[in-house]
Design a protein around this motif. Sequence first.
Motif, PDB file in Angstrom:
ATOM      1  N   VAL A  75       0.841  -1.197   0.000  1.00  0.00           N
ATOM      2  CA  VAL A  75       0.000   0.000   0.000  1.00  0.00           C
ATOM      3  C   VAL A  75       0.877   1.249   0.000  1.00  0.00           C
ATOM      4  N   ALA A  76       0.373   2.302  -0.623  1.00  0.00           N
ATOM      5  CA  ALA A  76       1.102   3.572  -0.653  1.00  0.00           C
ATOM      6  C   ALA A  76       1.058   4.216   0.730  1.00  0.00           C
ATOM      7  N   ILE A  77       2.228   4.691   1.194  1.00  0.00           N
ATOM      8  CA  ILE A  77       2.251   5.471   2.429  1.00  0.00           C
ATOM      9  C   ILE A  77       2.514   6.952   2.132  1.00  0.00           C
ATOM     10  N   PHE A  78       3.191   7.223   1.015  1.00  0.00           N
ATOM     11  CA  PHE A  78       3.373   8.599   0.558  1.00  0.00           C
ATOM     12  C   PHE A  78       3.114   8.652  -0.946  1.00  0.00           C
ATOM     13  N   THR A  79       2.382   9.675  -1.367  1.00  0.00           N
ATOM     14  CA  THR A  79       2.122   9.905  -2.784  1.00  0.00           C
ATOM     15  C   THR A  79       3.158  10.904  -3.285  1.00  0.00           C
ATOM     16  N   VAL A  80       3.831  10.540  -4.368  1.00  0.00           N
ATOM     17  CA  VAL A  80       4.902  11.367  -4.932  1.00  0.00           C
ATOM     18  C   VAL A  80       4.456  11.911  -6.281  1.00  0.00           C
ATOM     19  N   THR A  81       4.678  13.193  -6.500  1.00  0.00           N
ATOM     20  CA  THR A  81       4.436  13.829  -7.789  1.00  0.00           C
ATOM     21  C   THR A  81       5.770  14.350  -8.286  1.00  0.00           C
ATOM     22  N   GLY A  82       6.112  14.057  -9.530  1.00  0.00           N
ATOM     23  CA  GLY A  82       7.370  14.556 -10.095  1.00  0.00           C
ATOM     24  C   GLY A  82       8.579  13.785  -9.613  1.00  0.00           C
ATOM     25  N   THR A  83       9.723  14.476  -9.609  1.00  0.00           N
ATOM     26  CA  THR A  83      10.993  13.871  -9.185  1.00  0.00           C
ATOM     27  C   THR A  83      11.440  14.533  -7.893  1.00  0.00           C
ATOM     28  N   VAL A  84      11.757  13.689  -6.896  1.00  0.00           N
ATOM     29  CA  VAL A  84      12.133  14.171  -5.567  1.00  0.00           C
ATOM     30  C   VAL A  84      13.332  13.402  -5.044  1.00  0.00           C
ATOM     31  N   ALA A  85      14.061  14.025  -4.117  1.00  0.00           N
ATOM     32  CA  ALA A  85      15.076  13.331  -3.323  1.00  0.00           C
ATOM     33  C   ALA A  85      14.441  13.087  -1.963  1.00  0.00           C
ATOM     34  N   VAL A  86      14.578  11.868  -1.432  1.00  0.00           N
ATOM     35  CA  VAL A  86      13.935  11.533  -0.163  1.00  0.00           C
ATOM     36  C   VAL A  86      14.887  10.777   0.773  1.00  0.00           C
ATOM     37  N   ARG A  87      14.608  10.908   2.050  1.00  0.00           N
ATOM     38  CA  ARG A  87      15.170  10.069   3.114  1.00  0.00           C
ATOM     39  C   ARG A  87      13.955   9.656   3.933  1.00  0.00           C
ATOM     40  N   ILE A  88      13.834   8.372   4.271  1.00  0.00           N
ATOM     41  CA  ILE A  88      12.650   7.924   4.993  1.00  0.00           C
ATOM     42  C   ILE A  88      13.042   7.032   6.164  1.00  0.00           C
ATOM     43  N   PHE A  89      12.270   7.146   7.246  1.00  0.00           N
ATOM     44  CA  PHE A  89      12.473   6.276   8.398  1.00  0.00           C
ATOM     45  C   PHE A  89      11.160   6.156   9.151  1.00  0.00           C
ATOM     46  N   GLY A  90      11.068   5.132   9.975  1.00  0.00           N
ATOM     47  CA  GLY A  90       9.886   4.934  10.795  1.00  0.00           C
ATOM     48  C   GLY A  90      10.247   5.015  12.261  1.00  0.00           C
ATOM     49  N   VAL A  91       9.321   5.497  13.071  1.00  0.00           N
ATOM     50  CA  VAL A  91       9.467   5.516  14.524  1.00  0.00           C
ATOM     51  C   VAL A  91       8.308   4.696  15.081  1.00  0.00           C
ATOM     52  N   CYS A  92       8.630   3.627  15.782  1.00  0.00           N
ATOM     53  CA  CYS A  92       7.608   2.753  16.344  1.00  0.00           C
ATOM     54  C   CYS A  92       7.167   3.319  17.691  1.00  0.00           C
ATOM     55  N   THR A  93       5.873   3.589  17.827  1.00  0.00           N
ATOM     56  CA  THR A  93       5.368   4.112  19.102  1.00  0.00           C
ATOM     57  C   THR A  93       4.719   3.026  19.945  1.00  0.00           C
ATOM     58  N   THR A  94       4.272   1.937  19.315  1.00  0.00           N
ATOM     59  CA  THR A  94       3.744   0.760  20.001  1.00  0.00           C
ATOM     60  C   THR A  94       4.281  -0.465  19.264  1.00  0.00           C
ATOM     61  N   ALA A  95       4.873  -1.411  19.989  1.00  0.00           N
ATOM     62  CA  ALA A  95       5.507  -2.581  19.378  1.00  0.00           C
ATOM     63  C   ALA A  95       4.588  -3.277  18.370  1.00  0.00           C
ATOM     64  N   LEU A  96       5.173  -3.720  17.253  1.00  0.00           N
ATOM     65  CA  LEU A  96       4.407  -4.437  16.246  1.00  0.00           C
ATOM     66  C   LEU A  96       4.229  -5.892  16.683  1.00  0.00           C
ATOM     67  N   THR A  97       3.042  -6.434  16.441  1.00  0.00           N
ATOM     68  CA  THR A  97       2.729  -7.810  16.800  1.00  0.00           C
ATOM     69  C   THR A  97       2.210  -8.548  15.577  1.00  0.00           C
ATOM     70  N   SER A  98       2.315  -9.886  15.636  1.00  0.00           N
ATOM     71  CA  SER A  98       1.850 -10.702  14.526  1.00  0.00           C
ATOM     72  C   SER A  98       1.549 -12.099  15.044  1.00  0.00           C
ATOM     73  N   GLY A  99       0.559 -12.747  14.437  1.00  0.00           N
ATOM     74  CA  GLY A  99       0.260 -14.128  14.780  1.00  0.00           C
ATOM     75  C   GLY A  99       1.196 -15.101  14.088  1.00  0.00           C
ATOM     76  N   GLY A 100       2.018 -14.602  13.173  1.00  0.00           N
ATOM     77  CA  GLY A 100       2.977 -15.425  12.437  1.00  0.00           C
ATOM     78  C   GLY A 100       4.299 -14.688  12.364  1.00  0.00           C
ATOM     79  N   VAL A 101       4.999 -14.892  11.271  1.00  0.00           N
ATOM     80  CA  VAL A 101       6.278 -14.204  11.076  1.00  0.00           C
ATOM     81  C   VAL A 101       6.090 -13.182   9.948  1.00  0.00           C
TER      82      VAL A 101
END
Length: 145
Positions: free
Chosen positions: A34-60
């Motif tokens: 799924v798209a998390i950011f929509t980009v128009t044209g040509t851009v330079a980017v740096r991206i990172f995530g900050v977890c505020t609540t631990a991620l969980t999963s019933g599998g791997v």
Amino acid sequence: MGSVNNPFEGNSLGRVASKSITYVAGTTGAIATVAIFTVTGTVAVRIFGVCTTALTSGGVATIEVGVTGSTAILIALSTATDIIANEIWVDATPTLLVDAVPAAVVIGGGLDINQKITDATITGGVMVYYCLWEPLSAGATVVAA
């Protein structure tokens, strides 16, 4: 000739877009790209995530961030449950402290920035994505999808 802003030097990407995702198995945590950011044209980017609540999963569950054709170019494939509260996700090994921002990547042709979840659903947790960006073509933008 005057000086030119070089988006690959230091932390010169001055614009910021952000998106928070609360993961739920049947919707935002489903196996999908799924798209998390929509980009128009040509851009330079740096991206990172900050977890505020631990991620969980019933599998791997695994998760990565990139663009169509290069799905882990921005953040490498990681096991979702390895991303815990207060960690910063910039590569395959999330950590509480990052000593350098990720390298700048040029995205052309308006390719959106996508999150890809594979192997199992993410059943819970919260991630806030930050995209530091700079336009390289006239009218280029990055906004939360």
